[in-house]
Design a protein around this motif. Structure first.
Motif, PDB file in Angstrom:
ATOM      1  N   MET A 231       0.824  -1.208   0.000  1.00 55.31           N
ATOM      2  CA  MET A 231       0.000   0.000   0.000  1.00 55.31           C
ATOM      3  C   MET A 231       0.861   1.261   0.000  1.00 55.31           C
ATOM      4  O   MET A 231       0.556   2.231  -0.709  1.00 55.31           O
ATOM      5  N   VAL A 232       1.945   1.264   0.796  1.00 55.50           N
ATOM      6  CA  VAL A 232       2.829   2.429   0.846  1.00 55.50           C
ATOM      7  C   VAL A 232       3.470   2.673  -0.511  1.00 55.50           C
ATOM      8  O   VAL A 232       3.505   3.812  -1.013  1.00 55.50           O
ATOM      9  N   MET A 233       3.977   1.603  -1.129  1.00 57.19           N
ATOM     10  CA  MET A 233       4.608   1.751  -2.432  1.00 57.19           C
ATOM     11  C   MET A 233       3.593   2.150  -3.491  1.00 57.19           C
ATOM     12  O   MET A 233       3.876   2.979  -4.367  1.00 57.19           O
ATOM     13  N   GLY A 234       2.397   1.606  -3.394  1.00 56.98           N
ATOM     14  CA  GLY A 234       1.351   1.970  -4.347  1.00 56.98           C
ATOM     15  C   GLY A 234       0.917   3.414  -4.195  1.00 56.98           C
ATOM     16  O   GLY A 234       0.695   4.121  -5.186  1.00 56.98           O
ATOM     17  N   PHE A 235       0.806   3.861  -2.931  1.00 58.89           N
ATOM     18  CA  PHE A 235       0.418   5.256  -2.691  1.00 58.89           C
ATOM     19  C   PHE A 235       1.466   6.205  -3.242  1.00 58.89           C
ATOM     20  O   PHE A 235       1.143   7.245  -3.822  1.00 58.89           O
ATOM     21  N   PHE A 236       2.754   5.863  -3.079  1.00 58.31           N
ATOM     22  CA  PHE A 236       3.832   6.703  -3.594  1.00 58.31           C
ATOM     23  C   PHE A 236       3.747   6.810  -5.116  1.00 58.31           C
ATOM     24  O   PHE A 236       3.892   7.896  -5.685  1.00 58.31           O
ATOM     25  N   GLN A 237       3.505   5.683  -5.772  1.00 54.89           N
ATOM     26  CA  GLN A 237       3.390   5.708  -7.230  1.00 54.89           C
ATOM     27  C   GLN A 237       2.160   6.508  -7.670  1.00 54.89           C
ATOM     28  O   GLN A 237       2.196   7.246  -8.662  1.00 54.89           O
ATOM     29  N   LEU A 238       1.065   6.387  -6.923  1.00 57.30           N
ATOM     30  CA  LEU A 238      -0.145   7.151  -7.243  1.00 57.30           C
ATOM     31  C   LEU A 238       0.096   8.647  -7.077  1.00 57.30           C
ATOM     32  O   LEU A 238      -0.370   9.461  -7.884  1.00 57.30           O
ATOM     33  N   MET A 239       0.856   9.003  -6.031  1.00 57.50           N
ATOM     34  CA  MET A 239       1.172  10.412  -5.813  1.00 57.50           C
ATOM     35  C   MET A 239       1.985  10.969  -6.975  1.00 57.50           C
ATOM     36  O   MET A 239       1.724  12.084  -7.445  1.00 57.50           O
ATOM     37  N   LEU A 240       2.960  10.204  -7.464  1.00 59.09           N
ATOM     38  CA  LEU A 240       3.759  10.659  -8.602  1.00 59.09           C
ATOM     39  C   LEU A 240       2.887  10.858  -9.836  1.00 59.09           C
ATOM     40  O   LEU A 240       3.067  11.818 -10.598  1.00 59.09           O
ATOM     41  N   TYR A 241       1.921   9.973 -10.019  1.00 57.44           N
ATOM     42  CA  TYR A 241       1.061  10.023 -11.206  1.00 57.44           C
ATOM     43  C   TYR A 241       0.108  11.206 -11.158  1.00 57.44           C
ATOM     44  O   TYR A 241      -0.147  11.871 -12.175  1.00 57.44           O
ATOM     45  N   THR A 242      -0.439  11.500  -9.978  1.00 53.43           N
ATOM     46  CA  THR A 242      -1.461  12.546  -9.865  1.00 53.43           C
ATOM     47  C   THR A 242      -0.892  13.918  -9.506  1.00 53.43           C
ATOM     48  O   THR A 242      -1.617  14.913  -9.562  1.00 53.43           O
ATOM     49  N   PHE A 243       0.377  13.976  -9.138  1.00 49.93           N
ATOM     50  CA  PHE A 243       0.948  15.232  -8.637  1.00 49.93           C
ATOM     51  C   PHE A 243       0.762  16.414  -9.593  1.00 49.93           C
ATOM     52  O   PHE A 243       0.371  17.509  -9.151  1.00 49.93           O
TER      53      PHE A 243
END
Length: 593
Positions: A231-243
């Protein structure tokens, strides 16, 4: 009888004329009729050595150079902080950012999320707010970077409109890498240093050993750890995508008009917006703060400037800024406003020397003879261009080497606008006009205090009976070239362990003889070494006694992303995307030299 009648008629006509003139004079607003206009232009991350008027021979900046030739050039002009957000807070308020809580206690000294709750407190008084109260039309075009919301996504408690700006067209944040496709992410450093391979191998080994019975950990615990890490790694990737969609947007007033913004022609659009503001308000006093998005990375330039300089994309961006300054000056001349307008050009701090693109290109400005750059309190990080132009009021071709500050614009604007300085708070700036006009020979800044986030980093002392300018540094960053891995590795110099070295006694320089800070003084080379430091320490003690406790705007709670504060021009499931920018006026063509 005829002569008497004629004389009576003449008297009547004369009386009518006098009364008419009196009525006209009475109907005019005496408070605004003679007040000067203000055009204050701040470039983001521009180095003092990037301009021709400060010695650059390979980068063309003719419009800014002309302002320096026909106005006053300050050569010892100091930004109140070496980072964007605290420096701009000080510029607007005339106060050290520590007084408003616009400093960080840790590594972070700027806002990275538009949905953070920190920002310039509404209790602070900006020169825009005072000018507005004095009848001025006020506008901010460009970068804000001083917060947006407090409690919900529309309260706009930190918005420019809450600080005295009638009109706003620009970005709440800054121009980050994420705002431009293909430039990587500001989180690239963290991203590339996450050991994905080691984590994957470790998790796979843990699972295998568990299922083979080697490790007797409950299966729920193993699965819980796996899910949590995933979940932590997925959230980080999602943040990069939506930033980019969540943080790189353009506002007009309170409305988002482009999300994410397109940077390619952004300087031209902002220049047009500034020109329209000048045209709409040419009959009343105005204050325009043009806060350039350039030349902060990720770098960009419009097609007609790309490839035109000898310094790559950075030089192209500087040339476009210079063009924009020229357009503003041409507009003032066309509207016959130059003689009644104070123009100021500066940078918010020194150039960013450590920025490296994802392609390995070093995107940097030039500090000239000064040491280091952005995020440090070496001279290269805080000594910035300072050019003031006001024909007929400020002498032409004058160079002043006295210590001055970007905080000095606050009292100068207030005094010229006819307002008194606030009496309920400490104002650290001093009105520049007497110095500019030659009515006084010395700056009123005897001491200047230089903070790196919330930490007092250095002190500058210009004794009243001396030409010396002493500077003491209590700690310094482990920066290039002394330790090339420290700042280049992180893309910025930090003010905390392990990135700094403390000095006891402090490093001492006389900037009047060593402006490059190349050789620290010692007891052997400077007989007054300890007496100078003693005086500076006494000044620090007095300064600290003037500080009052205030809420810290860069606390962890104010920095983190809060979903309920997220500005969005469409629904979240559409990734906050829209393109509805407009400009009412005509497009202004680029004039080539």
């Amino acid at each position: 009888m005829y002569l008497l009648s004629k004389r009576s008629m003449l008297c009547t006509c004369f009386t009518w004329i006098i009364c008419t003139i009196g009525l006209i004079l009475c109907s005019a607003n005496p408070d605004t009729a003679t007040k000067p206009n203000f055009v204050l232009m701040m470039v983001d991350d521009l180095g003092i050595g990037d301009l021709g008027c400060y010695g650059n021979t390979s980068l063309r900046t003719p419009h800014i150079d002309r302002l320096a030739q026909e106005g006053v050039k300050l050569t010892h002009h100091i930004a109140a902080a070496p980072l964007c957000t605290p420096s701009r807070a000080a510029f607007l308020t005339g106060r050290y950012p520590i007084r408003s809580g616009m400093v960080g206690n840790g590594r972070m000294g700027v806002y990275l999320f538009s949905a953070s709750s920190g920002g310039l407190p509404r209790e602070e008084i900006t020169f825009a707010r005072v000018a507005k109260e004095q009848g001025y039309a006020t506008a901010l075009i460009g970068k804000w970077h001083l917060g947006l919301n407090c409690e919900d996504s529309a309260d706009h408690c930190h918005h420019p409109s809450s600080h005295g700006f009638d009109h706003f067209y620009g970005t709440i944040m800054t121009n980050l890498r994420d705002c431009q496709p293909g430039h990587g992410s500001v989180f690239h450093h963290a991203h590339v240093h996450i050991p994905y391979k080691a984590i994957s191998i470790g998790l796979a080994s843990l699972a295998l050993l568990h299922f083979k019975g080697v490790i007797t950990v409950p299966r729920k615990v193993v699965l819980g750890v796996l899910v949590l890490i995933g979940m932590v790694m997925g959230f980080f990737q999602l943040m990069l995508y939506t930033f980019p969609n969540l943080n790189c947007f353009l506002m007009r007033g309170a409305d988002i008009v482009e999300q994410p913004f397109i940077s390619e022609n952004l300087t031209q659009r902002m220049t047009n917006e500034a020109i329209e503001f000048l045209e709409r308000n040419s009959e009343r006093p105005f204050l325009l703060f043009f806060s350039f998005i350039q030349v902060h990375t990720a770098l960009f330039a419009s097609p007609r400037f790309r490839g035109q300089s000898q310094h790559g994309l950075y030089g192209d961006a500087v040339m476009e800024v210079d063009w924009s300054v020229g357009q503003i000056m041409q507009t003032l001349e066309r509207l016959k406003l130059k003689e009644n307008t104070l123009v100021y050009v500066t940078s918010d701090q020194g150039p960013h020397l450590e920025e490296i693109s994802i392609h390995g290109e070093v995107h940097r400005g030039f500090s000239g003879i000064y040491r280091a750059g952005k995020s440090t309190n070496w001279e290269g990080g805080i000594r910035v261009p300072g050019i003031l132009y006001w024909p007929g009021v400020i002498p032409a071709g004058k160079v002043i080497d006295e210590p001055t500050s970007n905080m000095d614009l606050f009292p100068m604007v207030l005094n010229l606008a006819g307002a008194s300085l606030p009496s309920d708070r400490d104002i650290d700036g001093h009105d520049l006009l007497p110095l500019l006009q030659g009515k006084v020979k010395r700056s009123e800044h005897e001491f200047m205090f230089h903070y790196c986030n919330a930490n007092l980093n250095a002190v500058r002392w210009h004794p009243a009976d001396s030409t010396a300018v002493w500077k003491a540094l209590f700690f310094t960053p482990n920066f290039y070239p002394e330790n090339s891995s420290a700042c280049f590795h992180t893309h910025i110099c930090f003010c905390v362990e392990p990135f700094i070295t403390h000095h006891d006694p402090p490093l001492l320089f006389d900037l009047s003889s060593d402006p490059s800070e190349s050789t620290p003084l010692t007891t052997d080379t400077e007989p007054k070494f300890f007496s100078v430091l003693e005086t500076m320490r006494a000044a620090v003690s007095h300064h600290k006694q003037s500080l009052k406790p205030v809420p810290m705007q860069f606390s962890s709670g104010n920095l983190i992303w809060k979903p309920w504060l997220q500005p969005c021009c469409s629904s979240l499931n559409q990734l906050c995307s829209c393109e509805r920018d407009y400009q009412t006026g005509k497009s202004h063509e680029i004039q080539r030299e």
